[in-house]
Design a protein around this motif. Sequence first.
Motif, PDB file in Angstrom:
ATOM      1  N   LYS A 129       0.857  -1.184   0.000  1.00  0.00           N
ATOM      2  CA  LYS A 129       0.000   0.000   0.000  1.00  0.00           C
ATOM      3  C   LYS A 129       0.889   1.228   0.000  1.00  0.00           C
ATOM      4  N   VAL A 177       7.210   9.318  12.700  1.00  0.00           N
ATOM      5  CA  VAL A 177       7.319   8.365  11.591  1.00  0.00           C
ATOM      6  C   VAL A 177       8.299   8.863  10.525  1.00  0.00           C
ATOM      7  N   TYR A 197      -1.298  12.463  13.293  1.00  0.00           N
ATOM      8  CA  TYR A 197       0.089  12.313  13.732  1.00  0.00           C
ATOM      9  C   TYR A 197       0.535  13.596  14.434  1.00  0.00           C
ATOM     10  N   ASP A 233      -1.202   7.518   3.593  1.00  0.00           N
ATOM     11  CA  ASP A 233      -0.205   6.634   4.225  1.00  0.00           C
ATOM     12  C   ASP A 233      -0.798   5.760   5.325  1.00  0.00           C
ATOM     13  N   HIS A 249      -5.152   2.485   5.948  1.00  0.00           N
ATOM     14  CA  HIS A 249      -5.322   1.277   6.773  1.00  0.00           C
ATOM     15  C   HIS A 249      -6.598   1.379   7.608  1.00  0.00           C
ATOM     16  N   TRP A 284       6.475  -1.717  17.213  1.00  0.00           N
ATOM     17  CA  TRP A 284       6.085  -2.144  15.867  1.00  0.00           C
ATOM     18  C   TRP A 284       5.528  -3.565  15.829  1.00  0.00           C
ATOM     19  N   GLN A 294      10.866   7.013   7.753  1.00  0.00           N
ATOM     20  CA  GLN A 294      10.285   7.144   6.413  1.00  0.00           C
ATOM     21  C   GLN A 294      10.263   8.625   6.019  1.00  0.00           C
TER      22      GLN A 294
HETATM   23  O1  89Y Z   1       3.723   3.885   6.368  1.00  0.00           O
HETATM   24  C1  89Y Z   1       2.867   3.639   7.434  1.00  0.00           C
HETATM   25  C2  89Y Z   1       2.163   2.363   7.489  1.00  0.00           C
HETATM   26  O2  89Y Z   1       1.748   1.769   6.529  1.00  0.00           O
HETATM   27  O3  89Y Z   1       2.005   1.975   8.783  1.00  0.00           O
HETATM   28  C3  89Y Z   1       2.569   2.901   9.674  1.00  0.00           C
HETATM   29  C4  89Y Z   1       3.506   3.715   8.816  1.00  0.00           C
HETATM   30  O4  89Y Z   1       4.783   3.096   8.833  1.00  0.00           O
HETATM   31  C5  89Y Z   1       3.690   5.163   9.241  1.00  0.00           C
HETATM   32  O5  89Y Z   1       2.479   5.844   9.162  1.00  0.00           O
END
Ligand code: 89Y
Length: 343
Positions: free
Chosen positions: A96, A159, A230, A176, A180, A286, A163
Amino acid sequence: MANLTGALIGCGFFAVNQMHGWSDVKGATIVAICDRDPQRLKIVGDQFGIERRYSDTAALFADGGFDFVDIATTVQSHRTLVEMAAGHKVPAICQKPFAQTLSDAKAMVAACRNAGVPLMVHENFRWQTPIQAVRKVLDNGAIGTPFWGRLSFRSGYDVFSGQPYLAEGERFIIEDLGIHTLDIARFLLGDVKSLTARTKRVNPAIKGEDVATILLDHESGMTSIVDVSYATKLAVEPFPETLVEIDGSEGTIRLSQGYRLEVTNGNGTEIIDVSPTLLPWASRPWHNIQESVFAIQQHWTDRLMSGGETSTSGADNLKTFALVEAGYESASTGRSIDIGVLL
Ligand code: 89Y
Ligand code: NAD
């Protein structure tokens, strides 16, 4: 049956979790990896003992010798790589966000359908232990017919250090992370008829929105709210927990911080610990996401062997991706968006 073999494309930040996941999956082994960045290729190749290494996807596909590809690159390359897999009749998993636009996503689904190969989006959040536990409570009928829901992800976690590209895009949290949460809303409460969204950017150091509040009208007639942030600094940082509230005709479900699931109905209140397993290679916080990576990859392997459709197939994910597109359209126009028109 012999093990399936796979090739992983994209050896970046998140792919390390996918490689660990593949080491645990029964029935599949990664035999080749590809990354255009030689450093990432070496780090992941050495860490997981993979001999076949490619810097170019065309060379990877030309050599072949694998049953599927796992595409773990960022979104810009997803359409090209999925279409390349379809062209070589290789089943594909794609991270995704599925695509940059809904029309790209539709083209990717069509390419794989026409080639007769399975396509799954690596939409792993619905595979998290606490989310699966909520699904089970709904399936058992413990709260009767749901009429209202809230799926909430509010965090101040950094985050951007892992990333950095997340700070640079015009779009951030819906594309992002909200993607989900919207998928979880569909998974738990069913498909969506229309959507209204409002967004905000609080963090001045990033380009896109970091707060979104989304109202969903489900096809069943129920209403839910997806709220993601966030920019929320709390006493105890909840990353990466999705909190869930569902009210039904016979009771309620509350999934609260600390993986605490509370089910209330005419029989009283039951409190269940739905903490994810800390896999040997995982690290807090995580581990909830990491366990779901293993779960979705096992699901793919089982379905590829049995020939069944995956829970988050490309076709299914169009309905989640449409909510992302609709979210941005609603936030910019102020209007409610009819999802059926987009699909
Ligand atoms: O990229 C995102 C994801 O898919 O899950 C958490 C994340 O790593 C940061 O929002
Ligand atoms: P990243 O930038 O760290 O890694 C991407 C890697 O792909 C890089 O090493 C890059 O060199 C390589 N790459 C890009 N295009 C390529 C191409 N055409 N050919 C070969 N290699 C190529 O990114 P990341 O943070 O690992 O994110 C990857 C994807 O995973 C993103 O789409 C992100 O949204 C997603 N992600 C998902 C989750 C989840 O829980 N599902 C969590 C985090 C990230």
